[in-house]
Design a protein around this motif. Structure first.
Motif, PDB file in Angstrom:
ATOM      1  N   LEU A 270      32.089  42.916  29.959  1.00  0.00           N
ATOM      2  CA  LEU A 270      32.836  42.184  30.970  1.00  0.00           C
ATOM      3  C   LEU A 270      32.416  40.719  31.037  1.00  0.00           C
ATOM      4  O   LEU A 270      33.228  39.846  31.387  1.00  0.00           O
ATOM      5  N   ALA A 271      31.153  40.421  30.718  1.00  0.00           N
ATOM      6  CA  ALA A 271      30.712  39.021  30.730  1.00  0.00           C
ATOM      7  C   ALA A 271      31.458  38.208  29.680  1.00  0.00           C
ATOM      8  O   ALA A 271      31.901  37.082  29.941  1.00  0.00           O
ATOM      9  N   GLU A 272      31.629  38.782  28.492  1.00  0.00           N
ATOM     10  CA  GLU A 272      32.372  38.083  27.441  1.00  0.00           C
ATOM     11  C   GLU A 272      33.836  37.939  27.816  1.00  0.00           C
ATOM     12  O   GLU A 272      34.459  36.893  27.582  1.00  0.00           O
ATOM     13  N   GLN A 276      35.870  34.328  28.307  1.00  0.00           N
ATOM     14  CA  GLN A 276      37.108  33.965  27.620  1.00  0.00           C
ATOM     15  C   GLN A 276      38.211  33.609  28.611  1.00  0.00           C
ATOM     16  O   GLN A 276      38.993  32.681  28.386  1.00  0.00           O
ATOM     17  N   ALA A 277      38.287  34.345  29.727  1.00  0.00           N
ATOM     18  CA  ALA A 277      39.290  34.019  30.745  1.00  0.00           C
ATOM     19  C   ALA A 277      39.031  32.650  31.359  1.00  0.00           C
ATOM     20  O   ALA A 277      39.964  31.869  31.593  1.00  0.00           O
ATOM     21  N   GLY A 305      39.972  45.916  25.159  1.00  0.00           N
ATOM     22  CA  GLY A 305      39.539  44.551  25.387  1.00  0.00           C
ATOM     23  C   GLY A 305      40.654  43.628  25.836  1.00  0.00           C
ATOM     24  O   GLY A 305      40.453  42.766  26.699  1.00  0.00           O
ATOM     25  N   VAL A 306      41.867  43.797  25.271  1.00  0.00           N
ATOM     26  CA  VAL A 306      42.982  42.928  25.623  1.00  0.00           C
ATOM     27  C   VAL A 306      43.372  43.116  27.087  1.00  0.00           C
ATOM     28  O   VAL A 306      43.577  42.152  27.838  1.00  0.00           O
ATOM     29  N   LEU A 307      43.458  44.377  27.521  1.00  0.00           N
ATOM     30  CA  LEU A 307      43.848  44.640  28.913  1.00  0.00           C
ATOM     31  C   LEU A 307      42.756  44.217  29.896  1.00  0.00           C
ATOM     32  O   LEU A 307      43.054  43.695  30.972  1.00  0.00           O
ATOM     33  N   LEU A 308      41.492  44.431  29.523  1.00  0.00           N
ATOM     34  CA  LEU A 308      40.416  44.006  30.407  1.00  0.00           C
ATOM     35  C   LEU A 308      40.357  42.482  30.511  1.00  0.00           C
ATOM     36  O   LEU A 308      40.053  41.939  31.576  1.00  0.00           O
ATOM     37  N   GLU A 309      40.666  41.800  29.412  1.00  0.00           N
ATOM     38  CA  GLU A 309      40.734  40.340  29.482  1.00  0.00           C
ATOM     39  C   GLU A 309      41.871  39.885  30.391  1.00  0.00           C
ATOM     40  O   GLU A 309      41.761  38.874  31.090  1.00  0.00           O
ATOM     41  N   ALA A 312      40.588  39.846  34.022  1.00  0.00           N
ATOM     42  CA  ALA A 312      39.812  38.658  34.349  1.00  0.00           C
ATOM     43  C   ALA A 312      40.691  37.412  34.382  1.00  0.00           C
ATOM     44  O   ALA A 312      40.544  36.562  35.280  1.00  0.00           O
ATOM     45  N   LEU A 313      41.622  37.296  33.439  1.00  0.00           N
ATOM     46  CA  LEU A 313      42.477  36.116  33.394  1.00  0.00           C
ATOM     47  C   LEU A 313      43.363  36.014  34.633  1.00  0.00           C
ATOM     48  O   LEU A 313      43.502  34.941  35.230  1.00  0.00           O
ATOM     49  N   ASN A 314      43.978  37.119  35.031  1.00  0.00           N
ATOM     50  CA  ASN A 314      44.848  37.090  36.217  1.00  0.00           C
ATOM     51  C   ASN A 314      44.069  36.744  37.476  1.00  0.00           C
ATOM     52  O   ASN A 314      44.538  35.976  38.326  1.00  0.00           O
TER      53      ASN A 314
END
Length: 414
Positions: A270-272, A276-277, A305-309, A312-314
């Motif tokens: 989650l830190a990575e 990125q977000a 990874g894509v969905l978890l990113e 964070a992005l949203n």
């Protein structure tokens, strides 16, 4: 001449059939009530027979022990009476005294035999009770084991695995009828869910093509330096509207995907993901004068990874866009707490009433706004976050900050 293609084959039928015909003799159906009646009635009968036999043996033993303590012996013309419980019998001088002593001895002997019988019977009853409870526990577990299978399947289905089925075998009783009905319900739910996902996906894909064509045409017209100012202004307005429509379509696609089961999973930090977000939103944050801060510790989860990113992005985008005009900040932290990976995004911003928190997670809903009416997004950000979190077995919690803003906390199992 080419042969005509073969018609598509029908999909395979399920291996189980919940709708069975009525048996020829319904009253002979081995229902749970009949089985439990026979089981516990038989156990009671066996326990009663055992207890009766034990009491009979104990009573016989008590009578034997009571009689062995007193003996009568004839010696010549005299009657010699000896007794362990009444040794004073030989001291009797008259018949009346002897009769009174014999009555007292018989009463003492009967009481001794009854006390001994009672103590042994209680011991036998206690032993039978322990055996009966142990046997009943084992039998109840065997009878109710299908309920455990139904419960495990229900938990798997609650985790978004609608493909699971119970397919319970065994006697045609109430539990099998419940399992078959549950399987039938899951089949209907899966069909409806698949049809909904297919409709959303197909509709979104069909809308992407004309939107892409519209964007291309508008960009071509806007690139013409000889176009009138009014036409360029109209083109920019239409291009902005087209861009919002594309974002809405992409959001619907992602929402439809995230509502489904996550098949491909892998270790994701989650830190990575949060870093990125933040990198993607850094330019927008600088333009709005919002500071992004916070320490991010490693927190590895199993997921996509894509969905978890996207989560964070949203969250970071919302925290930047819905912030104060000056001296605003966004704090993004990741950590592992109590065996769970935690992503926390907090920010300054307008005051959010507690009763408005649940509305923020509804599609196309914003604070004090029923439908989309802002240029900050399409109103699907938090809905996507909640859907993706649930698909990963996680939860999201929102809490208003003192002075304005929100604290968004997302937890995942590690």
């Amino acid at each position: 001449m080419a042969a005509a293609p073969a018609p598509p084959t029908a999909p395979p039928k399920p291996t189980w059939d919940p709708r069975k015909g009525e048996p020829p003799f319904p009253w002979l159906r081995p229902t749970i009530r009949i089985r439990l009646t026979l089981l516990y009635g038989g156990m009671f009968l066996i326990a009663g027979i055992l207890l009766l036999s034990i009491i009979y043996l104990l009573a016989a033993q008590a009578l034997h022990d009571g009689g062995s303590g007193q003996s009568f012996r004839v010696s010549g013309s005299n009657i010699d009476i000896t007794s362990e419980t009444c040794p004073q019998l030989n001291s009797a001088t008259t018949n009346d005294q002897l009769n009174d002593m014999l009555k007292q001895c018989n009463a003492v002997q009967r009481q001794h035999a009854l006390d001994d019988l009672l103590s042994r019977s209680l011991g036998a009853l206690l032993g039978l009770a322990i055996i009966a409870f142990a046997f009943g526990y084992a039998m109840a577990g065997r009878v109710l084991s299908p309920l455990g299978r139904i419960t495990r399947t229900a938990r798997a289905v609650a985790g978004s695995d609608l493909s699971r089925r119970i397919e319970l075998d065994g006697p045609d009783d109430e539990l099998k009828e419940l399992a078959d009905t549950f399987d039938d319900m899951l089949e209907r739910l899966q069909r409806a869910f698949t049809a909904q996902q297919r409709f959303v996906g197909n509709a979104s894909h069909e809308l992407r093509t004309p939107l892409a064509i519209n964007r291309t045409l508008l960009e071509v017209h806007l690139s013409d330096p000889g176009a009138p100012v009014e036409l360029q202004q109209l083109g920019r307005t239409l291009l902005s509207t087209n861009e919002r429509s594309e974002q809405l379509v992409e959001g619907l696609l992602l929402l439809a995907r995230s509502d489904n089961q996550i098949v491909e999973r892998g270790p994701v930090d989650l830190a990575e993901v949060a870093t990125q977000a933040i990198d993607q939103v850094h330019g927008e944050a600088e333009a709005k004068g919002v500071e992004i801060r916070g320490g991010r510790k490693p927190a590895v989860v199993q997921g996509n990874g894509v969905l978890l990113e996207r989560i964070a992005l949203n969250l970071v985008q919302n925290a930047v866009r819905y912030n104060v005009p000056e001296d605003g900040w966004v704090e993004v932290t990741t950590d592992v707490e109590h065996g769970q990976a935690v992503l926390v995004v907090s920010n300054t911003g307008p005051v959010v009433p507690a009763y408005e928190i649940d509305n923020l997670f509804e599609p196309f809903r914003r604070l004090r706004t029923e439908r989309t009416g802002s240029d900050k997004g399409v109103g699907l950000g938090l809905s996507i976050v909640r859907s993706v979190a649930r698909a990963h077995g996680g939860h999201i919690y929102a809490q208003p900050r003192e002075g304005g803003g929100l604290v968004m906390r997302v937890t995942f199992p590690t």
